[in-house]
Design a protein around this motif. Structure first.
Motif, PDB file in Angstrom:
ATOM      1  N   TYR A 400     -11.314  -1.939 -21.810  1.00 13.20           N
ATOM      2  CA  TYR A 400     -10.751  -1.523 -23.089  1.00 13.20           C
ATOM      3  C   TYR A 400      -9.229  -1.469 -22.936  1.00 13.20           C
ATOM      4  O   TYR A 400      -8.733  -0.943 -21.935  1.00 13.20           O
ATOM      5  N   PRO A 401      -8.491  -1.989 -23.902  1.00 15.64           N
ATOM      6  CA  PRO A 401      -7.031  -1.866 -23.842  1.00 15.64           C
ATOM      7  C   PRO A 401      -6.607  -0.528 -24.439  1.00 15.64           C
ATOM      8  O   PRO A 401      -7.216  -0.048 -25.398  1.00 15.64           O
ATOM      9  N   PRO A 402      -5.555   0.119 -23.905  1.00 18.57           N
ATOM     10  CA  PRO A 402      -5.085   1.377 -24.490  1.00 18.57           C
ATOM     11  C   PRO A 402      -4.418   1.129 -25.843  1.00 18.57           C
ATOM     12  O   PRO A 402      -3.789   0.091 -26.050  1.00 18.57           O
ATOM     13  N   GLN A 403      -4.598   2.096 -26.754  1.00 19.92           N
ATOM     14  CA  GLN A 403      -3.891   1.973 -28.030  1.00 19.92           C
ATOM     15  C   GLN A 403      -2.396   2.262 -27.856  1.00 19.92           C
ATOM     16  O   GLN A 403      -1.563   1.716 -28.571  1.00 19.92           O
ATOM     17  N   GLU A 404      -2.082   3.125 -26.911  1.00 23.10           N
ATOM     18  CA  GLU A 404      -0.690   3.417 -26.559  1.00 23.10           C
ATOM     19  C   GLU A 404      -0.609   3.546 -25.044  1.00 23.10           C
ATOM     20  O   GLU A 404      -1.570   3.948 -24.387  1.00 23.10           O
ATOM     21  N   GLY A 405       0.572   3.222 -24.496  1.00 19.58           N
ATOM     22  CA  GLY A 405       0.786   3.403 -23.072  1.00 19.58           C
ATOM     23  C   GLY A 405       0.460   2.165 -22.258  1.00 19.58           C
ATOM     24  O   GLY A 405       0.159   1.089 -22.792  1.00 19.58           O
ATOM     25  N   LEU A 406       0.528   2.321 -20.947  1.00 20.01           N
ATOM     26  CA  LEU A 406       0.335   1.215 -20.017  1.00 20.01           C
ATOM     27  C   LEU A 406      -0.676   1.579 -18.939  1.00 20.01           C
ATOM     28  O   LEU A 406      -0.730   2.729 -18.487  1.00 20.01           O
ATOM     29  N   VAL A 407      -1.457   0.606 -18.536  1.00 21.63           N
ATOM     30  CA  VAL A 407      -2.321   0.714 -17.363  1.00 21.63           C
ATOM     31  C   VAL A 407      -1.886  -0.390 -16.418  1.00 21.63           C
ATOM     32  O   VAL A 407      -1.931  -1.570 -16.770  1.00 21.63           O
ATOM     33  N   MET A 408      -1.433  -0.015 -15.218  1.00 21.14           N
ATOM     34  CA  MET A 408      -0.840  -0.991 -14.305  1.00 21.14           C
ATOM     35  C   MET A 408      -1.527  -0.952 -12.944  1.00 21.14           C
ATOM     36  O   MET A 408      -1.932   0.100 -12.472  1.00 21.14           O
ATOM     37  N   ILE A 409      -1.610  -2.121 -12.343  1.00 19.50           N
ATOM     38  CA  ILE A 409      -2.029  -2.263 -10.948  1.00 19.50           C
ATOM     39  C   ILE A 409      -0.903  -2.979 -10.210  1.00 19.50           C
ATOM     40  O   ILE A 409      -0.466  -4.063 -10.641  1.00 19.50           O
ATOM     41  N   ASP A 410      -0.437  -2.375  -9.162  1.00 20.48           N
ATOM     42  CA  ASP A 410       0.700  -2.913  -8.394  1.00 20.48           C
ATOM     43  C   ASP A 410       1.910  -3.183  -9.286  1.00 20.48           C
ATOM     44  O   ASP A 410       2.612  -4.198  -9.137  1.00 20.48           O
ATOM     45  N   GLY A 411       2.123  -2.290 -10.267  1.00 18.36           N
ATOM     46  CA  GLY A 411       3.289  -2.393 -11.126  1.00 18.36           C
ATOM     47  C   GLY A 411       3.189  -3.405 -12.250  1.00 18.36           C
ATOM     48  O   GLY A 411       4.166  -3.636 -12.972  1.00 18.36           O
ATOM     49  N   THR A 412       2.035  -4.033 -12.432  1.00 21.68           N
ATOM     50  CA  THR A 412       1.856  -5.045 -13.483  1.00 21.68           C
ATOM     51  C   THR A 412       0.798  -4.582 -14.479  1.00 21.68           C
ATOM     52  O   THR A 412      -0.281  -4.120 -14.088  1.00 21.68           O
ATOM     53  N   ASP A 413       1.116  -4.689 -15.760  1.00 20.98           N
ATOM     54  CA  ASP A 413       0.163  -4.338 -16.817  1.00 20.98           C
ATOM     55  C   ASP A 413      -1.107  -5.161 -16.636  1.00 20.98           C
ATOM     56  O   ASP A 413      -1.049  -6.392 -16.499  1.00 20.98           O
ATOM     57  N   VAL A 414      -2.261  -4.506 -16.651  1.00 18.65           N
ATOM     58  CA  VAL A 414      -3.530  -5.209 -16.392  1.00 18.65           C
ATOM     59  C   VAL A 414      -3.806  -6.282 -17.446  1.00 18.65           C
ATOM     60  O   VAL A 414      -4.569  -7.219 -17.198  1.00 18.65           O
ATOM     61  N   ARG A 415      -3.174  -6.178 -18.625  1.00 16.43           N
ATOM     62  CA  ARG A 415      -3.397  -7.188 -19.662  1.00 16.43           C
ATOM     63  C   ARG A 415      -2.734  -8.516 -19.327  1.00 16.43           C
ATOM     64  O   ARG A 415      -3.006  -9.522 -19.987  1.00 16.43           O
ATOM     65  N   GLN A 416      -1.863  -8.514 -18.307  1.00 15.59           N
ATOM     66  CA  GLN A 416      -1.241  -9.769 -17.895  1.00 15.59           C
ATOM     67  C   GLN A 416      -2.108 -10.544 -16.905  1.00 15.59           C
ATOM     68  O   GLN A 416      -1.862 -11.714 -16.640  1.00 15.59           O
ATOM     69  N   PHE A 417      -3.128  -9.890 -16.361  1.00 19.06           N
ATOM     70  CA  PHE A 417      -3.996 -10.549 -15.388  1.00 19.06           C
ATOM     71  C   PHE A 417      -5.117 -11.320 -16.082  1.00 19.06           C
ATOM     72  O   PHE A 417      -5.568 -10.958 -17.177  1.00 19.06           O
ATOM     73  N   ASP A 418      -5.569 -12.369 -15.432  1.00 20.68           N
ATOM     74  CA  ASP A 418      -6.831 -13.007 -15.800  1.00 20.68           C
ATOM     75  C   ASP A 418      -7.929 -11.986 -15.505  1.00 20.68           C
ATOM     76  O   ASP A 418      -8.092 -11.574 -14.346  1.00 20.68           O
ATOM     77  N   PRO A 419      -8.684 -11.519 -16.527  1.00 17.94           N
ATOM     78  CA  PRO A 419      -9.666 -10.452 -16.292  1.00 17.94           C
ATOM     79  C   PRO A 419     -10.671 -10.782 -15.191  1.00 17.94           C
ATOM     80  O   PRO A 419     -11.011  -9.921 -14.385  1.00 17.94           O
ATOM     81  N   HIS A 420     -11.139 -12.030 -15.156  1.00 18.87           N
ATOM     82  CA  HIS A 420     -12.130 -12.402 -14.142  1.00 18.87           C
ATOM     83  C   HIS A 420     -11.517 -12.323 -12.748  1.00 18.87           C
ATOM     84  O   HIS A 420     -12.134 -11.792 -11.813  1.00 18.87           O
ATOM     85  N   ALA A 421     -10.299 -12.848 -12.592  1.00 23.67           N
ATOM     86  CA  ALA A 421      -9.639 -12.824 -11.283  1.00 23.67           C
ATOM     87  C   ALA A 421      -9.325 -11.389 -10.863  1.00 23.67           C
ATOM     88  O   ALA A 421      -9.459 -11.041  -9.677  1.00 23.67           O
ATOM     89  N   MET A 422      -8.925 -10.553 -11.817  1.00 23.04           N
ATOM     90  CA  MET A 422      -8.595  -9.165 -11.501  1.00 23.04           C
ATOM     91  C   MET A 422      -9.841  -8.396 -11.054  1.00 23.04           C
ATOM     92  O   MET A 422      -9.829  -7.718 -10.022  1.00 23.04           O
ATOM     93  N   ARG A 423     -10.927  -8.502 -11.807  1.00 22.71           N
ATOM     94  CA  ARG A 423     -12.128  -7.728 -11.490  1.00 22.71           C
ATOM     95  C   ARG A 423     -12.808  -8.228 -10.223  1.00 22.71           C
ATOM     96  O   ARG A 423     -13.558  -7.481  -9.588  1.00 22.71           O
ATOM     97  N   ALA A 424     -12.544  -9.499  -9.857  1.00 18.11           N
ATOM     98  CA  ALA A 424     -13.103 -10.013  -8.605  1.00 18.11           C
ATOM     99  C   ALA A 424     -12.492  -9.311  -7.396  1.00 18.11           C
ATOM    100  O   ALA A 424     -13.075  -9.330  -6.309  1.00 18.11           O
ATOM    101  N   LEU A 425     -11.331  -8.680  -7.587  1.00 12.85           N
ATOM    102  CA  LEU A 425     -10.646  -7.978  -6.499  1.00 12.85           C
ATOM    103  C   LEU A 425     -10.907  -6.478  -6.526  1.00 12.85           C
ATOM    104  O   LEU A 425     -10.296  -5.727  -5.766  1.00 12.85           O
ATOM    105  N   ILE A 426     -11.784  -6.032  -7.436  1.00 11.42           N
ATOM    106  CA  ILE A 426     -12.105  -4.611  -7.565  1.00 11.42           C
ATOM    107  C   ILE A 426     -13.611  -4.439  -7.393  1.00 11.42           C
ATOM    108  O   ILE A 426     -14.408  -5.071  -8.098  1.00 11.42           O
TER     109      ILE A 426
END
Length: 582
Positions: A400-426
């Motif tokens: 789910y994307p936040p309505q306000e604010g940021l969610v970041m992994i290693d300083g990068t907003d998670v919305r900038q990642f390819d979701p499949h590639a990101m979740r493969a590392l979690i």
């Protein structure tokens, strides 16, 4: 609403929808050469139909009066050749039509399934049953494009050619089939609005019926133990009656158009014969020409009868297209061209001013939440039911994307990642472990190339899966039914944990990973995980006190905010202090 979400919403609302979406048009255009072959075959078949009528006319006008049996043999040989070619062309036409339909079905089905998997959860509409029912409507699209539809459309222009041929052979006789054509077209045109309306209603009620069925089958054990069969039975009965009534009305309206066309065909044939008799009496028409014209008059109206039959299918197809296109235009997680595909994560997680409300909810689940988890730290999120702990996990995973604010992994907003590639590392083990049908091996490996048998056995041993799978004859090849029925809750959780640990992901998110395990199994799991989790970022959501041994830090969430945060032992003492005072 943040800028990215606002832009996506703007794209969905303000831009006009194309008449036919690319997901359907591109596969069709790619098969245009195949459809050209179908059109050519259909054209030749229509020409052969004209030749057959000429054969009949020649026999009646030339062969019969003169007993020209030699000519009859020659004509018959020619007709046999035409029939053979007609047979071959009909086979080829059906083959090419099915070939194009199968290719469209494969391409469109793949695109729609990919979009279904990538659909944004905050924009998902309809129940599971409604979504599966809608996917079934792909068959409606396939049947329309892979059947005689294209052939019928090619046949329509030959109505004009046939009428011209009738006029050449029979003169004024052509007015008989010409008079019936507006009747057939009018019947189809007048019934079309009702068919569109009834198709939409029938589909909607069919999806409701599918929803009840899927809900019942998916929760059959609960239905039996709680006595919900009566309630669901009433829902099924209502949905069945409503769907049956609308489907009956739809079939009745479509039958009117097809019956009018069939009657018009008969009248065209009979009218041509009646009119021809008077023309023969006036010596303006030969007997052979009358027979040929009567055959052709039926052929002139027949394509319209086919079109009338297709109108009901066209209405159903348009309704299915609108439903599927609506899903295809729903917000998607599919990455853009510039999406980041990291090879690994260091593991730093940060939620900054995050606000989130589930669709339709009155209150915010997260309200200005701030949380930083350094790389390699092990953190437990504690709090009451509904405090927002599981939502934080979903935010980190980008579900789910936040309505306000940021969610970041290693300083990068998670919305900038390819979701499949990101979740493969979690590595993720959510609150309700869901297993797929197939083998235990498939449920752990999930077709990941990096997870070989050695790694599978390692994580199976870590999670406790090997403890019960190693003693079974077919072991990891044991075939599971839907959702892993037949296994205990603890066994399903063990397999889910093995799946999460496979590949040694740097970030692990566990949500109540041992809620169905006994204390002994839980204690053994904790002992094995202590060494496994060292150096990794670990987010644990739990109400089980024993699991807290695995973390260094505790964060207490209440009403979507952080109310306590600190070292594990210090926070535990703080939480126990009110109880001691009491």
């Amino acid at each position: 609403m943040n800028t990215v979400a606002h832009d996506r919403h703007h794209d969905l609302v303000d831009h006009p929808r194309p008449r036919f979406a690319p997901w359907l048009m591109e596969p069709m255009l790619r098969n245009k050469s195949t459809y050209l072959k179908v059109a050519l075959a259909a054209a030749m078949i229509n020409i052969f139909g004209l030749i057959t009528s000429l054969f009949t006319m020649t026999v009646y006008d030339r062969v019969v009066p003169n007993n020209a049996f030699t000519s009859l043999v020659a004509l018959s040989i020619g007709l046999v050749i035409v029939v053979v070619f007609d047979f071959l062309l009909r086979i080829l036409r059906a083959y090419f039509t099915d070939l194009a339909g199968a290719d469209i079905d494969h391409d469109v089905g793949g695109r729609v399934f990919k979009r279904l998997v990538a659909i944004r959860l905050d924009q998902k509409k309809g129940s599971t049953g409604a979504l599966t029912g809608m996917m079934r409507e792909l068959e409606t699209l396939r049947d329309f494009f892979a059947s005689a539809t294209m052939t019928a459309l090619v046949d329509v222009p030959f109505i004009v050619v046939t009428l011209v041929f009738i006029a050449i052979l029979g003169g004024a006789v052509v007015w008989v089939p010409l008079a019936t054509i507006p009747v057939v077209i009018g019947a189809g045109w007048l019934t079309r609005p009702a068919l569109d309306r009834l198709s939409a209603k029938s589909m909607s009620e069919g999806l409701s019926k599918q929803s009840v069925l899927v809900e019942t089958v998916g929760a059959l054990e609960m239905v039996k133990t709680s006595g919900a069969g009566r309630l669901l039975g009433r829902r099924w009965s209502r949905a069945n009656v409503a769907h049956g009534a609308s489907s009956t009305r739809q079939r009745l309206v479509s039958t009117i158009a097809t019956t009018v066309a069939a009657s018009a065909n008969t009248l065209s044939y009979a009218g041509t014969v009646v009119a021809g008799v008077f023309l023969i009496a006036d010596h303006k028409l030969t007997t052979g020409a009358l027979v040929a014209c009567s055959i052709l008059s039926g052929r002139a109206v027949q394509p319209l009868a086919t079109i009338a039959a297709l109108l009901s299918r066209l209405s159903a197809t348009r309704t299915a297209y609108k439903q599927i296109n609506g899903m295809m235009e729903t917000g998607s997680e599919e990455p853009g061209a510039g999406a980041l595909r990291p090879a690994k994560f260091e593991g730093r997680i940060e939620l900054k001013g995050v606000e989130f409300r589930y669709p339709g909810a009155a209150e915010k689940t997260l309200d200005g939440l701030n949380l930083v988890i350094p790389a390699g730290q092990r953190v437990a999120l504690l709090g009451k039911v509904g405090s927002g702990k599981s939502t934080i996990a979903r935010m980190i995973l980008g579900l789910y994307p936040p309505q306000e604010g940021l969610v970041m992994i290693d300083g990068t907003d998670v919305r900038q990642f390819d979701p499949h590639a990101m979740r493969a590392l979690i590595g993720t083990a959510l609150q309700e472990p869901v297993l797929l049908s197939g083998s235990v091996r498939e449920n752990i490996v999930l077709d990941r190339e990096a997870v070989d048998d050695e790694e599978m056995l390692r994580v199976a041993d870590l999670s406790g899966t090997h403890g019960f799978m190693g003693r079974i004859a077919n072991g990891y090849d044991l075939q599971l039914t839907d959702r892993g029925e037949g296994l205990s809750g603890g066994q399903r959780q063990a397999i889910s944990l093995a799946r999460a640990l496979a590949g040694k992901p740097q970030i692990l998110i566990f949500d109540e990973p041992t809620s169905s395990m006994d204390q002994g199994s839980e204690a053994q799991l904790i002992a094995r995980l202590e060494a496994e989790l060292k150096g990794r970022t670990f987010v644990l959501i739990t109400h089980r006190p024993a699991l807290v041994k695995l973390v260094d830090r505790i964060v207490v969430i209440e009403n979507g905010r952080v109310v306590q945060d600190g070292p594990r032992d210090a926070v535990l003492q703080e939480l126990q202090r009110p109880r001691a005072a009491a």
